[in-house]
Design a protein around this motif. Structure first.
Motif, PDB file in Angstrom:
ATOM      1  N   ILE A  51      -3.804   2.464   1.168  1.00 47.33           N
ATOM      2  CA  ILE A  51      -3.202   2.548  -0.161  1.00 47.33           C
ATOM      3  C   ILE A  51      -2.641   1.204  -0.612  1.00 47.33           C
ATOM      4  O   ILE A  51      -2.892   0.739  -1.719  1.00 47.33           O
ATOM      5  CB  ILE A  51      -2.078   3.615  -0.172  1.00 47.33           C
ATOM      6  N   ARG A  52      -1.897   0.527   0.291  1.00 48.12           N
ATOM      7  CA  ARG A  52      -1.260  -0.732  -0.100  1.00 48.12           C
ATOM      8  C   ARG A  52      -2.263  -1.863  -0.300  1.00 48.12           C
ATOM      9  O   ARG A  52      -1.942  -2.889  -0.880  1.00 48.12           O
ATOM     10  CB  ARG A  52      -0.190  -1.119   0.928  1.00 48.12           C
ATOM     11  N   GLU A  53      -3.458  -1.639   0.204  1.00 48.82           N
ATOM     12  CA  GLU A  53      -4.505  -2.611  -0.062  1.00 48.82           C
ATOM     13  C   GLU A  53      -4.967  -2.458  -1.519  1.00 48.82           C
ATOM     14  O   GLU A  53      -5.320  -3.438  -2.173  1.00 48.82           O
ATOM     15  CB  GLU A  53      -5.678  -2.313   0.872  1.00 48.82           C
ATOM     16  N   LEU A  54      -4.969  -1.220  -1.999  1.00 45.34           N
ATOM     17  CA  LEU A  54      -5.413  -0.961  -3.370  1.00 45.34           C
ATOM     18  C   LEU A  54      -4.280  -1.166  -4.365  1.00 45.34           C
ATOM     19  O   LEU A  54      -4.507  -1.537  -5.513  1.00 45.34           O
ATOM     20  CB  LEU A  54      -5.948   0.472  -3.493  1.00 45.34           C
ATOM     21  N   ASN A  55      -3.081  -0.870  -3.926  1.00 44.81           N
ATOM     22  CA  ASN A  55      -1.933  -1.047  -4.812  1.00 44.81           C
ATOM     23  C   ASN A  55      -0.725  -1.508  -4.004  1.00 44.81           C
ATOM     24  O   ASN A  55       0.007  -0.704  -3.434  1.00 44.81           O
ATOM     25  CB  ASN A  55      -1.615   0.276  -5.536  1.00 44.81           C
ATOM     26  N   PRO A  56      -0.498  -2.829  -3.948  1.00 44.81           N
ATOM     27  CA  PRO A  56       0.585  -3.381  -3.117  1.00 44.81           C
ATOM     28  C   PRO A  56       1.971  -2.948  -3.583  1.00 44.81           C
ATOM     29  O   PRO A  56       2.943  -3.125  -2.855  1.00 44.81           O
ATOM     30  CB  PRO A  56       0.415  -4.899  -3.273  1.00 44.81           C
ATOM     31  N   LEU A  57       2.063  -2.367  -4.793  1.00 40.56           N
ATOM     32  CA  LEU A  57       3.382  -1.964  -5.294  1.00 40.56           C
ATOM     33  C   LEU A  57       3.873  -0.677  -4.652  1.00 40.56           C
ATOM     34  O   LEU A  57       5.013  -0.271  -4.874  1.00 40.56           O
ATOM     35  CB  LEU A  57       3.326  -1.782  -6.825  1.00 40.56           C
ATOM     36  N   ILE A  58       3.006  -0.010  -3.902  1.00 38.96           N
ATOM     37  CA  ILE A  58       3.439   1.224  -3.249  1.00 38.96           C
ATOM     38  C   ILE A  58       4.205   0.858  -1.978  1.00 38.96           C
ATOM     39  O   ILE A  58       3.710   0.120  -1.143  1.00 38.96           O
ATOM     40  CB  ILE A  58       2.222   2.107  -2.894  1.00 38.96           C
ATOM     41  N   PRO A  59       5.454   1.364  -1.854  1.00 35.93           N
ATOM     42  CA  PRO A  59       6.236   1.034  -0.662  1.00 35.93           C
ATOM     43  C   PRO A  59       5.605   1.632   0.599  1.00 35.93           C
ATOM     44  O   PRO A  59       4.906   2.629   0.526  1.00 35.93           O
ATOM     45  CB  PRO A  59       7.597   1.675  -0.928  1.00 35.93           C
ATOM     46  N   GLN A  60       5.899   0.976   1.728  1.00 35.36           N
ATOM     47  CA  GLN A  60       5.333   1.439   2.988  1.00 35.36           C
ATOM     48  C   GLN A  60       5.683   2.885   3.296  1.00 35.36           C
ATOM     49  O   GLN A  60       4.873   3.654   3.788  1.00 35.36           O
ATOM     50  CB  GLN A  60       5.844   0.561   4.129  1.00 35.36           C
ATOM     51  N   ARG A  61       6.909   3.245   2.992  1.00 36.79           N
ATOM     52  CA  ARG A  61       7.334   4.586   3.358  1.00 36.79           C
ATOM     53  C   ARG A  61       6.556   5.648   2.575  1.00 36.79           C
ATOM     54  O   ARG A  61       6.177   6.679   3.125  1.00 36.79           O
ATOM     55  CB  ARG A  61       8.834   4.747   3.126  1.00 36.79           C
ATOM     56  N   LEU A  62       6.301   5.355   1.326  1.00 40.42           N
ATOM     57  CA  LEU A  62       5.526   6.303   0.528  1.00 40.42           C
ATOM     58  C   LEU A  62       4.079   6.359   1.046  1.00 40.42           C
ATOM     59  O   LEU A  62       3.476   7.426   1.140  1.00 40.42           O
ATOM     60  CB  LEU A  62       5.550   5.898  -0.955  1.00 40.42           C
ATOM     61  N   GLU A  63       3.577   5.194   1.404  1.00 34.50           N
ATOM     62  CA  GLU A  63       2.238   5.166   1.986  1.00 34.50           C
ATOM     63  C   GLU A  63       2.177   6.035   3.242  1.00 34.50           C
ATOM     64  O   GLU A  63       1.230   6.807   3.447  1.00 34.50           O
ATOM     65  CB  GLU A  63       1.854   3.724   2.341  1.00 34.50           C
ATOM     66  N   SER A  64       3.207   5.941   4.052  1.00 33.31           N
ATOM     67  CA  SER A  64       3.226   6.731   5.280  1.00 33.31           C
ATOM     68  C   SER A  64       3.275   8.227   4.999  1.00 33.31           C
ATOM     69  O   SER A  64       2.674   9.022   5.714  1.00 33.31           O
ATOM     70  CB  SER A  64       4.431   6.364   6.137  1.00 33.31           C
ATOM     71  N   VAL A  65       4.013   8.605   3.946  1.00 34.16           N
ATOM     72  CA  VAL A  65       4.072  10.025   3.582  1.00 34.16           C
ATOM     73  C   VAL A  65       2.658  10.520   3.275  1.00 34.16           C
ATOM     74  O   VAL A  65       2.219  11.569   3.767  1.00 34.16           O
ATOM     75  CB  VAL A  65       4.975  10.242   2.343  1.00 34.16           C
ATOM     76  N   ILE A  66       1.936   9.735   2.470  1.00 33.25           N
ATOM     77  CA  ILE A  66       0.591  10.154   2.070  1.00 33.25           C
ATOM     78  C   ILE A  66      -0.339  10.157   3.284  1.00 33.25           C
ATOM     79  O   ILE A  66      -1.105  11.096   3.498  1.00 33.25           O
ATOM     80  CB  ILE A  66       0.062   9.245   0.940  1.00 33.25           C
ATOM     81  N   ASP A  67      -0.226   9.090   4.102  1.00 31.16           N
ATOM     82  CA  ASP A  67      -1.046   9.050   5.315  1.00 31.16           C
ATOM     83  C   ASP A  67      -0.798  10.270   6.188  1.00 31.16           C
ATOM     84  O   ASP A  67      -1.719  10.830   6.761  1.00 31.16           O
ATOM     85  CB  ASP A  67      -0.733   7.786   6.134  1.00 31.16           C
TER      86      ASP A  67
END
Lengths: 534, 202
Positions: free
Chosen positions: A330-346
């Motif tokens: 996700i952060r590769e496609l949109n760096p504005l997404i915080p890591q924690r939110l990325e982890s939730v989705i993952d």
């Protein structure tokens, strides 16, 4: 010898003549025992490759290797070449006669104004409830599904179950029409677009709104799951928006199941989009509420990146990816997404249901804590870090990568030292290099004691600054040729480490920072001082 | 000719004449089962494979006027194969798919004439022409004549055994089977010039 054989012309004539020939009795008698003439006749009819092919192609055994028998005969004539598309479905066929001439028709007590949408399993109409004087949305089960009795019953049963879920974020069901030509669900008419339409028009959604919407969907799912109802088709098109992004409602509960049943009895078509299905759905396994959590993860992914997590040119291709592939980070496609939110989705999109959040309400709680933190970063602590398989993978890669770097640095160091101290290298050519005590220089856990995260951050910042400085440094003639490469490896290790931070305990993270720092120091020692006297 | 038996251009060129019903009949008799079996081998169900075959032939029928024999552009069958592949993928795309099918597998189908897939298709084509020709010529022969051919040339019985079974002399079996073979060859050669027999890859 040869005078006894049939002459060529005779054989030719025997072969070409379908009728019996006056000479044939003699020829037949001769052929019965003369192998030379038998061979000549065979060859005259066709050379050996033809006999081989005939045997190969006409034998039954070949049939098995080439997917079976021939189809019934079909004659294609050129006049058929202009095929005509099927006529569009006339919806009024499936409605009761209208009570007003300006209306399209009627479903139960509702007047139908017009069709507003059509999907794989349903047709949506704009209707009017004249008793309560309000517009309604009427969802009809698609005619091809309604012809299946099982699908009809299931549709009605699921609609009743969905009607029993009373929740702010699950669309209210006003009524169910079972006596109409096509069974129908009557719902409030929501003016806004679906989440799908919103993302298509406006692109990615802000982290705060993703969290907000995620909370609402999780709450709605939680209420449904509590009643044993699994949605099965959570996707952006089934999330309806009201007042911009401030309120969402889930629609189409249970419809997927009705369609699924109908298809079992008819054809094996998967209706609807496969992009948001869970791996267990893609595999046709039994599913539970956690399948909805996966689909919700895909919806959040779609909001965060504006892209589908799994794409393919075909349904099967998509399903296979859902089952096997890891979506682009996700952060590769949109760096504005915080890591924690990325982890939730993952975590929601873990292939194994056991690795996801256990329930929708657990997710809702987590997202609520997280939203509070996003809105008041200083007053509210963020929720615990999540450990996802994506993070585990990155850590594993980092450990291996940093190991390789340390080994590489040792080699560089050894090379540079032996270069400046040729004597010792000559004296002890096979001796092991002087191992710089990287390990010894690292603090052990016991020595670490309690490290404040502030001091870790400080050290991390310092290391980062130094690595950046090295990266910026113009190449000097004296620097070893692989120096820039070593620096960029170090930088990569550093950013991998930063990424993995949320998954690490402070102590292990600190050890990793220290080890990179040690590697950095070693690397810096290899730089010759650019003094003219050197 | 580099090995691949090419459909005689004459048959394809005759298709340019939409009134040449014989040509159209031959064309559909040969190619419809060929594409049908290709689709079946790719996992399409019976009725879907029929649809695919029908549609491929309609597509070819619609465009055949633009096809001219040209070694640069590849063979007619290569062209047909490409159309078949693309249509099968389309077919799955439209959702009328069969569960045994895997579109990725189709996408990986090699259209390069030297690929194993194309070679298999070539062999399947040759086989189809033989089957078609055998069907066509069979009514021209008496049953014992046909059996003399079939049992010895196809089933692989010895001439002596078959002669015994059919109550014919060995010489008569030879004459019978070579007559059938000659006619079969003539019929096959109306469609393809040369044959080559290879094991059909499993």
């Amino acid at each position: 010898m040869s005078t006894n054989h049939c002459d060529q012309q005779l054989l030719d004539r025997v072969l070409s003549d379908q009728s019996e020939h006056p000479d044939s009795a003699d020829v037949i008698a001769h052929l019965s025992h003369c192998t030379a003439c038998q061979e000549r006749l065979d060859l005259l009819a066709a050379d050996s490759s033809w006999w081989e092919c005939t045997r190969e192609y006409l034998s039954e055994e070949t049939e098995a290797t080439l997917a079976g028998p021939s189809p019934p005969h079909t004659l294609i004539l050129p006049v058929l070449a202009e095929s005509t598309p099927p006529p569009p479905l006339a919806i009024d066929e499936y409605l009761d006669p209208p009570s007003h001439p300006e209306m399209l028709g009627r479903v139960g007590k509702y007047d139908v104004e017009r069709e507003i949408g059509r999907g794989g399993m349903s047709i949506v109409l704009r209707g009017f409830d004249s008793e309560l004087n309000r517009p309604v949305a009427i969802k009809l089960l698609a005619p091809h599904l309604a012809s299946s009795g099982i699908a009809r019953q299931r549709f009605i049963r699921e609609a009743r179950a969905a009607a029993a879920v009373v929740h702010d974020h699950v669309i209210t069901i006003h009524g169910i029409e079972t006596e109409s030509k096509l069974p129908a669900i009557v719902m409030p008419l929501i003016a806004g677009p679906s989440l799908h339409g919103h993302v298509e028009r406006h692109g990615t959604v802000d982290p705060i709104d993703i969290a907000r919407i995620g909370i609402q969907i999780a709450a709605g799912l939680s209420a449904a799951h509590a009643q044993g109802l699994v949605h099965r088709d959570i996707k952006p098109a089934n999330i309806l928006l009201e007042n911009g992004l401030s309120r969402v409602q889930i629609t189409d509960f249970g419809l997927a199941r009705a369609a699924h049943d109908a298809n079992l009895t008819q054809t094996s078509v998967i209706t609807g989009t496969p992009h948001f299905m869970s791996p267990e759905q893609a595999e046709g396994d039994t599913i539970d509420h956690r399948s909805d959590l996966f689909s919700l993860g895909s919806v959040l992914y779609f909001m965060a990146t504006g892209q589908l997590p799994f794409t393919g040119t075909t349904t099967m291709g998509v399903l296979r990816k859902v089952y096997k592939a890891t979506p682009t980070r996700i952060r590769e496609l949109n760096p504005l997404i915080p890591q924690r939110l990325e982890s939730v989705i993952d975590k929601l999109m873990e292939k194994s249901p056991d690795d996801r959040f256990e329930t929708a309400s657990e997710l809702r709680q987590y997202l609520s804590d997280y939203l509070a933190h996003l809105q008041q970063p200083t007053a509210r602590k963020p929720p615990r870090r999540l450990l996802t398989s994506a993070i585990r993978d990155r850590r594993r890669k980092w450990v291996l990568g940093s190991l390789a770097i340390v080994i590489g640095l040792l080699a560089v160091l050894f090379a540079s030292r032996t270069g400046t101290q040729p004597k010792s290298a000559v004296e002890r050519p096979t001796a092991r290099p002087v191992i710089p005590d990287i390990d010894a220089s690292l603090p052990t856990f016991a020595e670490l004691g309690v490290v404040s995260s502030q001091s870790i951050d400080q050290e991390l910042a310092q290391v980062t600054t130094e690595v950046n400085a090295l990266e910026q440094r113009p190449p000097l003639p004296e620097t070893p040729s692989n120096f820039p490469q070593e620096v960029s490896q170090l930088a990569a290790a550093l950013s991998a480490l930063e990424e993995s931070r949320i998954a690490e305990t402070d102590s292990t993270f600190y050890i990793e920072v220290q080890s990179i720092n040690a590697a950095l120091q070693q690397l810096e020692q290899t730089i010759p001082q650019p003094s003219p006297g050197f | 000719m580099d090995g691949a038996p090419e459909t005689r251009a004459s048959l394809i060129l005759r298709l340019h004449d939409r009134d040449d019903l014989d040509a159209w009949q031959e064309f559909s008799e040969i190619y419809h089962p060929l594409v049908f079996r290709l689709a079946r081998s790719k996992g399409f169900q019976h009725s879907d494979a029929l649809d695919v075959a029908q549609e491929v032939l309609l597509r070819v029928a619609g465009a055949v006027e633009r096809w001219e024999p040209d070694p640069e552009k590849g063979t007619f069958r290569g062209w047909l194969y490409r159309i078949a592949r693309n249509l099968m993928i389309d077919f799955l795309e439209r959702g009328r798919r069969s569960p045994l099918c895997d579109a990725d597998h189709l996408i990986e189908m090699q259209v390069d004439p030297s690929s194993l897939e194309s070679r298999t298709f070539d062999l399947a084509f040759q086989r189809q022409v033989f089957l078609w020709a055998a069907d066509r010529i069979r009514p021209a022969f008496q049953e014992p004549t046909w059996q003399a051919f079939w049992q010895t040339a196809v089933v692989g019985e010895s001439v002596a055994v078959v002669a015994e079974e059919l109550d014919m002399s060995v010489g008569a079996v030879y004459i019978a089977r070579t007559r059938v073979m000659q006619k079969l060859r003539t019929e096959v050669q109306r469609v393809i010039q040369d044959v080559e027999c290879r094991e059909v890859p499993a």
